[in-house]
Design an enzyme around this catalytic site. Structure first.
Site, PDB file in Angstrom:
ATOM      1  N   SER A  40       1.197  -0.908  -0.327  1.00 41.82           N
ATOM      2  CA  SER A  40       0.194   0.078   0.337  1.00 41.82           C
ATOM      3  C   SER A  40       0.440   1.427   0.310  1.00 41.82           C
ATOM      4  CB  SER A  40      -1.104   0.354   1.495  1.00 41.82           C
ATOM      5  OG  SER A  40      -1.159   1.223   1.146  1.00 41.82           O
ATOM      6  N   TYR A  79      -2.588  -0.959  10.585  1.00 44.40           N
ATOM      7  CA  TYR A  79      -1.894  -1.070   8.848  1.00 44.40           C
ATOM      8  C   TYR A  79      -1.058  -0.353   8.694  1.00 44.40           C
ATOM      9  CZ  TYR A  79      -3.711  -0.823   3.523  1.00 44.40           C
ATOM     10  OH  TYR A  79      -3.949  -1.218   2.998  1.00 44.40           O
TER      11      TYR A  79
HETATM   12  N1  LIG Z   1      -8.641  -0.430  -1.263  1.00 38.76           N
HETATM   13  C1  LIG Z   1      -7.782   0.847  -1.086  1.00 38.76           C
HETATM   14  O1  LIG Z   1      -7.229   1.411  -1.168  1.00 38.76           O
HETATM   15  C2  LIG Z   1      -5.780  -0.119  -0.671  1.00 38.76           C
HETATM   16  C3  LIG Z   1      -5.283   0.900  -1.304  1.00 38.76           C
HETATM   17  C4  LIG Z   1      -4.240   0.381  -1.008  1.00 38.76           C
HETATM   18  C5  LIG Z   1      -3.681  -1.337  -0.322  1.00 38.76           C
HETATM   19  N2  LIG Z   1      -4.559  -2.089  -0.857  1.00 38.76           N
HETATM   20  C6  LIG Z   1      -4.720  -3.366  -0.760  1.00 38.76           C
HETATM   21  O2  LIG Z   1      -5.357  -3.836  -1.654  1.00 38.76           O
HETATM   22  C7  LIG Z   1      -5.573  -4.546  -1.338  1.00 38.76           C
HETATM   23  C8  LIG Z   1      -6.770  -5.630  -1.927  1.00 38.76           C
HETATM   24  O3  LIG Z   1      -7.625  -5.454  -0.726  1.00 38.76           O
HETATM   25  P1  LIG Z   1      -8.966  -4.585  -1.435  1.00 38.76           P
HETATM   26  O4  LIG Z   1      -8.954  -3.129  -1.646  1.00 38.76           O
HETATM   27  O5  LIG Z   1      -9.074  -5.323  -3.153  1.00 38.76           O
HETATM   28  O6  LIG Z   1      -9.639  -4.765  -0.541  1.00 38.76           O
HETATM   29  P2  LIG Z   1     -11.035  -5.692  -0.512  1.00 38.76           P
HETATM   30  O7  LIG Z   1     -11.414  -5.534   1.298  1.00 38.76           O
HETATM   31  O8  LIG Z   1     -11.995  -5.804  -1.119  1.00 38.76           O
HETATM   32  O9  LIG Z   1     -10.581  -7.426  -0.508  1.00 38.76           O
HETATM   33  C9  LIG Z   1      -9.425  -7.862   0.186  1.00 38.76           C
HETATM   34  C10 LIG Z   1     -10.141  -9.624   0.153  1.00 38.76           C
HETATM   35  O10 LIG Z   1      -8.954 -10.411   1.022  1.00 38.76           O
HETATM   36  C11 LIG Z   1      -9.864 -11.090   1.625  1.00 38.76           C
HETATM   37  N3  LIG Z   1      -8.972 -11.440   2.960  1.00 38.76           N
HETATM   38  C12 LIG Z   1      -8.712 -10.471   3.838  1.00 38.76           C
HETATM   39  N4  LIG Z   1      -7.820 -11.417   5.438  1.00 38.76           N
HETATM   40  C13 LIG Z   1      -7.798 -12.830   4.003  1.00 38.76           C
HETATM   41  C14 LIG Z   1      -7.651 -13.852   4.656  1.00 38.76           C
HETATM   42  N5  LIG Z   1      -6.791 -14.278   6.132  1.00 38.76           N
HETATM   43  N6  LIG Z   1      -7.635 -15.401   3.772  1.00 38.76           N
HETATM   44  C15 LIG Z   1      -7.780 -14.515   2.505  1.00 38.76           C
HETATM   45  N7  LIG Z   1      -8.345 -14.170   2.489  1.00 38.76           N
HETATM   46  C16 LIG Z   1      -8.303 -12.812   3.328  1.00 38.76           C
HETATM   47  C17 LIG Z   1     -10.975 -10.795   2.118  1.00 38.76           C
HETATM   48  O11 LIG Z   1     -12.242 -11.822   2.083  1.00 38.76           O
HETATM   49  C18 LIG Z   1     -11.595  -9.858   0.423  1.00 38.76           C
HETATM   50  O12 LIG Z   1     -11.777 -10.564  -0.694  1.00 38.76           O
HETATM   51  C19 LIG Z   1      -5.027  -4.860   0.363  1.00 38.76           C
HETATM   52  O13 LIG Z   1      -3.969  -5.486   0.717  1.00 38.76           O
HETATM   53  C20 LIG Z   1      -5.113  -3.804   0.898  1.00 38.76           C
HETATM   54  O14 LIG Z   1      -4.794  -3.910   2.317  1.00 38.76           O
HETATM   55  C21 LIG Z   1      -5.910  -1.221  -1.167  1.00 38.76           C
END
Ligand SMILES: NC(=O)c1ccc[n+]([C@@H]2O[C@H](COP(=O)([O-])OP(=O)(O)OC[C@H]3O[C@@H](n4cnc5c(N)ncnc54)[C@H](O)[C@@H]3O)[C@@H](O)[C@H]2O)c1
Length: 279
Positions: free
Chosen positions: A138, A151
């Site tokens: 991130s 986080y």
């Molecule tokens: N959305 C944002 O603004 C943003 C910004 C920077 C980084 N990220 C990162 O991107 C990645 C994806 O997140 P997203 O934004 O698509 O959110 P999201 O919540 O849509 O997806 C995250 C997924 O991870 C799964 N998950 C959580 N714990 C788990 C586990 N123990 N085992 C297996 N699956 C698990 C959840 O069920 C979910 O489907 C994450 O690492 C998040 O930190 C997101």
């Protein structure tokens, strides 16, 4: 790396960024994409919705045995894993007062799962002299996530781990990228905004909130260049530079943004643009 005829695994595959990566990898001609998520029903639905090249499996990435089995089963079915995307992640919206369960869950999902993935895939990749690890970190991992201490700490650790892996294994054929987006329109951010978390509001005020498909575009470009840091929001590089050159000034800018957001809460006029971004 390009995705043509590649075998890829994506964790957090039911989520916004994971499912967008899967759609894009298939469009790029991937031979097989395995989507893993702890939400079995959701990941199966996403995989079925994309098509027969994609397989959805229930995996809890905090359980090393399940990650090993995910890797072994994929290698049995498709012969190899070219690209492992450690993408599952969790946010808390809490400060240091977050309870130990939330700190532990953040550590296990955001960091330890990347260790488990590396341990499981490296032996075959090193034996072939080829492979790719894409670790979703991130912008919080190179800057900070205002309002979310677990986080911030764990995403910094994830970037550190990815850098260590890149330095250690690049000369043996294993490439590593750290994906570091700022705001992306997924359930993670939407849930934070709905809950009124300060961190989510800072993200929304700090720059463009990208679609998951725009993040997938940046990933395809970053993989093609085999670039370590993949920044879907290019301005994050400038913020990181400013943070490194003048940490006190950078922190002062963020504190000012937070004060403005707090003062603007409940008012109809949006806060002025931030002097510096935060993920
Ligand atoms: N959305 C944002 O603004 C943003 C910004 C920077 C980084 N990220 C990162 O991107 C990645 C994806 O997140 P997203 O934004 O698509 O959110 P999201 O919540 O849509 O997806 C995250 C997924 O991870 C799964 N998950 C959580 N714990 C788990 C586990 N123990 N085992 C297996 N699956 C698990 C959840 O069920 C979910 O489907 C994450 O690492 C998040 O930190 C997101």
């Amino acid at each position: 790396m390009n995705l043509t005829d590649r075998v890829a695994v994506i964790t957090g595959g039911a989520g916004g960024i994971g499912s967008a990566l899967a759609r894009r990898f298939v469009a790029e001609g991937a031979a097989a994409v395995v989507l893993a998520d702890r939400d079995a029903a959701a990941v199966t639905a996403v995989a079925d919705g994309i098509g027969p090249v994609v397989r959805g499996v229930a995996v809890d990435v905090t359980d090393e045995g399940q990650v090993r089995e995910l890797v072994a089963d994929t290698e049995r079915r498709y012969g190899r894993i070219d690209l492992f995307c450690a993408n599952a992640g969790v946010a808390t919206g809490a400060g240091v007062e977050a309870d130990d369960l939330d700190w532990d869950r953040s550590w296990r999902v955001n960091v330890l799962s990347h260790v488990y993935a590396a341990r499981a895939v490296l032996p075959a990749m090193l034996a072939r002299g080829e492979g790719y690890l894409l670790n979703t970190c991130s912008a919080a991992g190179v800057l900070t996530a205002v309002g979310d201490a677990p986080y911030t700490a764990t995403k910094h650790a994830a970037v550190g781990l990815a850098e260590w892996l890149a330095i250690t294994y690049r000369d043996r054929g294993v490439r590593v990228s750290a994906l570091c987006p700022q705001g992306v329109d997924t359930p993670m951010l939407a849930d934070g905004l709905t809950a009124g978390h300060l961190g989510a509001r800072v993200i929304a005020a700090s720059g463009a909130v990208l679609t998951p498909d725009q993040v997938a575009d940046a990933v395809i470009a970053g993989l093609a260049e085999e670039r370590f840091l993949i920044l879907p929001h290019p301005e994050v590089a400038g913020y990181a530079l400013r943070r490194a050159e003048d940490p006190d000034g950078w922190q002062a800018g963020l504190r000012k943004l937070v004060r403005r957001l707090r003062a603007g809460a409940g008012q109809s006029t949006p806060p002025p643009p931030p002097p510096a971004a935060s993920p």
